[in-house]
Design an enzyme around this catalytic site. Structure first.
Site, PDB file in Angstrom:
ATOM      1  N   ARG A  15      -4.906  18.337  19.604  1.00 53.92           N
ATOM      2  CA  ARG A  15      -4.199  17.073  19.515  1.00 53.92           C
ATOM      3  C   ARG A  15      -4.468  16.411  18.160  1.00 53.92           C
ATOM      4  O   ARG A  15      -5.334  16.852  17.397  1.00 53.92           O
ATOM      5  CB  ARG A  15      -4.630  16.138  20.647  1.00 53.92           C
ATOM      6  CG  ARG A  15      -4.149  16.546  22.017  1.00 53.92           C
ATOM      7  CD  ARG A  15      -4.762  15.693  23.120  1.00 53.92           C
ATOM      8  NE  ARG A  15      -6.188  15.962  23.298  1.00 53.92           N
ATOM      9  CZ  ARG A  15      -6.961  15.320  24.163  1.00 53.92           C
ATOM     10  NH1 ARG A  15      -6.451  14.353  24.918  1.00 53.92           N
ATOM     11  NH2 ARG A  15      -8.248  15.630  24.280  1.00 53.92           N
ATOM     12  N   LYS A  75     -10.619  12.623  20.081  1.00 59.73           N
ATOM     13  CA  LYS A  75     -11.893  12.808  20.766  1.00 59.73           C
ATOM     14  C   LYS A  75     -13.017  12.068  20.060  1.00 59.73           C
ATOM     15  O   LYS A  75     -12.896  11.650  18.907  1.00 59.73           O
ATOM     16  CB  LYS A  75     -12.237  14.301  20.855  1.00 59.73           C
ATOM     17  CG  LYS A  75     -11.331  15.076  21.793  1.00 59.73           C
ATOM     18  CD  LYS A  75     -11.292  14.485  23.194  1.00 59.73           C
ATOM     19  CE  LYS A  75     -12.596  14.604  23.938  1.00 59.73           C
ATOM     20  NZ  LYS A  75     -12.541  13.976  25.288  1.00 59.73           N
ATOM     21  N   TYR A  94     -11.105   7.959  21.785  1.00 59.37           N
ATOM     22  CA  TYR A  94     -11.905   8.110  23.001  1.00 59.37           C
ATOM     23  C   TYR A  94     -13.367   8.261  22.604  1.00 59.37           C
ATOM     24  O   TYR A  94     -13.689   8.941  21.627  1.00 59.37           O
ATOM     25  CB  TYR A  94     -11.473   9.352  23.790  1.00 59.37           C
ATOM     26  CG  TYR A  94     -10.149   9.211  24.495  1.00 59.37           C
ATOM     27  CD1 TYR A  94      -9.973   8.283  25.507  1.00 59.37           C
ATOM     28  CD2 TYR A  94      -9.070  10.031  24.151  1.00 59.37           C
ATOM     29  CE1 TYR A  94      -8.757   8.155  26.160  1.00 59.37           C
ATOM     30  CE2 TYR A  94      -7.840   9.916  24.796  1.00 59.37           C
ATOM     31  CZ  TYR A  94      -7.693   8.973  25.799  1.00 59.37           C
ATOM     32  OH  TYR A  94      -6.488   8.849  26.441  1.00 59.37           O
ATOM     33  N   HIS A  96     -16.329   7.824  25.458  1.00 61.18           N
ATOM     34  CA  HIS A  96     -17.078   8.324  26.620  1.00 61.18           C
ATOM     35  C   HIS A  96     -18.583   8.296  26.331  1.00 61.18           C
ATOM     36  O   HIS A  96     -19.273   9.317  26.361  1.00 61.18           O
ATOM     37  CB  HIS A  96     -16.625   9.737  26.982  1.00 61.18           C
ATOM     38  CG  HIS A  96     -15.169   9.845  27.316  1.00 61.18           C
ATOM     39  ND1 HIS A  96     -14.619   9.289  28.457  1.00 61.18           N
ATOM     40  CD2 HIS A  96     -14.128  10.444  26.650  1.00 61.18           C
ATOM     41  CE1 HIS A  96     -13.317   9.539  28.488  1.00 61.18           C
ATOM     42  NE2 HIS A  96     -12.997  10.227  27.403  1.00 61.18           N
ATOM     43  N   GLU A 118     -10.679   4.512  26.399  1.00 53.49           N
ATOM     44  CA  GLU A 118     -10.834   4.578  27.855  1.00 53.49           C
ATOM     45  C   GLU A 118     -11.286   3.280  28.491  1.00 53.49           C
ATOM     46  O   GLU A 118     -11.285   3.172  29.730  1.00 53.49           O
ATOM     47  CB  GLU A 118     -11.795   5.711  28.247  1.00 53.49           C
ATOM     48  CG  GLU A 118     -13.265   5.471  27.947  1.00 53.49           C
ATOM     49  CD  GLU A 118     -13.674   5.905  26.549  1.00 53.49           C
ATOM     50  OE1 GLU A 118     -14.889   5.948  26.270  1.00 53.49           O
ATOM     51  OE2 GLU A 118     -12.783   6.196  25.715  1.00 53.49           O
ATOM     52  N   SER A 134      -5.003  11.033  31.693  1.00 55.11           N
ATOM     53  CA  SER A 134      -5.349  11.272  33.096  1.00 55.11           C
ATOM     54  C   SER A 134      -4.185  11.961  33.813  1.00 55.11           C
ATOM     55  O   SER A 134      -4.399  12.824  34.667  1.00 55.11           O
ATOM     56  CB  SER A 134      -5.696   9.955  33.791  1.00 55.11           C
ATOM     57  OG  SER A 134      -6.850   9.374  33.222  1.00 55.11           O
ATOM     58  N   LEU A 240     -13.503   7.917  38.758  1.00 56.15           N
ATOM     59  CA  LEU A 240     -13.734   7.177  37.517  1.00 56.15           C
ATOM     60  C   LEU A 240     -14.289   5.797  37.825  1.00 56.15           C
ATOM     61  O   LEU A 240     -13.728   5.052  38.631  1.00 56.15           O
ATOM     62  CB  LEU A 240     -12.422   7.015  36.731  1.00 56.15           C
ATOM     63  CG  LEU A 240     -12.515   6.141  35.481  1.00 56.15           C
ATOM     64  CD1 LEU A 240     -13.343   6.822  34.398  1.00 56.15           C
ATOM     65  CD2 LEU A 240     -11.129   5.798  34.951  1.00 56.15           C
ATOM     66  N   ASP A 270     -15.921  14.236  31.271  1.00 56.67           N
ATOM     67  CA  ASP A 270     -16.083  13.394  30.083  1.00 56.67           C
ATOM     68  C   ASP A 270     -17.071  12.262  30.332  1.00 56.67           C
ATOM     69  O   ASP A 270     -17.698  11.763  29.393  1.00 56.67           O
ATOM     70  CB  ASP A 270     -14.741  12.788  29.650  1.00 56.67           C
ATOM     71  CG  ASP A 270     -13.972  13.716  28.711  1.00 56.67           C
ATOM     72  OD1 ASP A 270     -14.624  14.481  27.983  1.00 56.67           O
ATOM     73  OD2 ASP A 270     -12.732  13.670  28.715  1.00 56.67           O
ATOM     74  N   ASN A 300     -12.164  18.519  27.349  1.00 57.62           N
ATOM     75  CA  ASN A 300     -10.952  18.014  26.685  1.00 57.62           C
ATOM     76  C   ASN A 300      -9.732  18.783  27.213  1.00 57.62           C
ATOM     77  O   ASN A 300      -9.007  19.412  26.473  1.00 57.62           O
ATOM     78  CB  ASN A 300     -11.053  18.110  25.163  1.00 57.62           C
ATOM     79  CG  ASN A 300     -11.273  19.526  24.653  1.00 57.62           C
ATOM     80  OD1 ASN A 300     -11.908  20.339  25.321  1.00 57.62           O
ATOM     81  ND2 ASN A 300     -10.751  19.836  23.476  1.00 57.62           N
TER      82      ASN A 300
END
Length: 371
Positions: A15, A75, A94, A96, A118, A134, A240, A270, A300
């Site tokens: 990505r 990421k 992101y 995490h 997120e 998601s 989550l 994640d 990922n």
């Protein structure tokens, strides 16, 4: 503002933080955009596509990090990246952080202002920048589970949809949120026997209405979890708690009651994973076996379908990205939902779930921004 987009370097991550279409929007707002050469190769966008959109091309990631006021990624930054971040710079990606103390310390030491996709919220309490990934991950979970279930891949050798005269495979989905809904859609589409567990009765009612009786819903208790996992061919972990580490709902002890060759797909990996026996894997080596149970824990997952997921992600992140580019830190003061995305600022943790998970003192976002 100069907005930078480096190439993603996580294992099999194709990505890109900015598509050419998103670059055009930043340029139209009067910003300079610097994109690392080859950053868009995974989605079929070459350097010329970015030049045509108005971006400049950098030869190295180091040039992007050094020259940019805001870094837009997909990421979480890897060790070689977080050491290049600096105070006064905005990181928008992101993160995490809850299960990742090393990255957290790296961001604290850098002094960067780090905004996590997120934990950005909307007016309805949703997570709009997490939702599209998601959706992708939930749908991929069934593809991954079905593939791992094949005998040649170590699985039981069950076809999820069955055939006339043979019962379909059974899929258990733990969590009825965006991931769980999309996993169930795919599993139902394949003809599987699907059960969703959740602890929200109103959400279970919604899911029952959405699927019009084509799935089973069940309130999540320890007993219900055991019964559904023991009878399942594929279990999808779709739990989550925003910003926090995922709860360990399936213990190692429970594996002994599951069918040999059944599959656990941990979409919560994640955030540390919701199975006790989970550890992060990669697209190049996605599965492993514990006590005869196949585990798929790729951290990922949407990176496997970058054309779909990169465009879906950019659709979701563009609005807030433009706010940050147009207004800088003022955007965080003016927009409470965007401010919820602030995880680290000038060496302080500003997200309560992250602070509690990692043992840091939490700093109130408005206070540290104003300081």
């Amino acid at each position: 503002m100069r907005v930078g987009c480096p190439k993603e370097i996580k294992n099999h991550e194709y990505r890109v933080g900015l598509t050419p279409g998103a670059v055009r929007e930043y340029v139209a707002h009067g910003h300079d955009v610097l994109v690392e050469t080859g950053a868009g190769a995974g989605i079929g966008a070459d350097d010329n596509a970015y030049r045509a959109a108005g971006a400049s091309i950098a030869k190295t990631a180091a040039e992007v990090f050094a020259k940019s006021d805001m870094i837009v990624k997909v990421k979480e930054p890897q060790p070689s990246e977080w050491v290049q971040l600096r105070e006064g710079q905005i990181l928008y990606t992101y993160l995490h952080l809850a299960p990742d103390p090393d990255q957290t310390r790296g961001l604290i030491d850098s002094g960067v202002t780090a905004i996590a996709y997120e934990t950005v919220t909307d007016g309805r309490g949703g997570l709009p920048l997490l939702a599209p990934m998601s959706e992708v991950a939930g749908r991929l979970a069934i593809q991954a589970g079905a593939t791992a279930l094949q005998k040649a891949n170590g699985g039981r050798g069950v076809l999820l949809g069955g055939v006339p005269g043979v019962l379909p495979g059974k899929v258990t989905v733990i969590g009825g949120g965006v991931v769980g809904l999309n996993a169930a859609k795919m599993a139902v589409g394949l003809g599987a026997d699907v059960t969703i567990l959740d602890r929200s009765i109103p959400r279970l009612r919604q899911l029952d209405d959405i699927f019009n009786g084509r799935i089973h819903t069940r309130y999540s208790t320890v007993e219900a979890l055991e019964e559904e996992c023991f009878s399942a061919d594929v279990v999808v972990g779709a739990v989550l708690i925003p910003g926090a580490a995922a709860p360990k709902l399936v213990t190692r002890e429970m594996l002994s009651g599951m069918k040999q060759g059944s599959v656990l797909v941990d979409v919560a990996i994640d955030q540390g994973g919701c199975f006790e026996t989970s550890h992060a894997t990669t697209h190049s080596d996605p599965t492993y076996e514990v006590d005869g149970i196949i585990h798929y824990c790729v951290a990922n997952m949407p990176g496997a379908v970058p054309v779909t997921s990169a465009h879906a992600l950019n659709n979701a992140t563009l609005h807030h990205g433009l706010q940050l580019a147009d207004q800088g830190l003022k955007a965080l003061i003016d927009d409470a939902n965007l401010r919820n995305g602030l995880n680290v600022h000038k060496g302080r943790i500003t997200n309560r779930a992250v602070a509690e998970a990692l043992g840091y003192e939490m700093a109130e976002p408005q206070a540290v921004i104003a300081a």
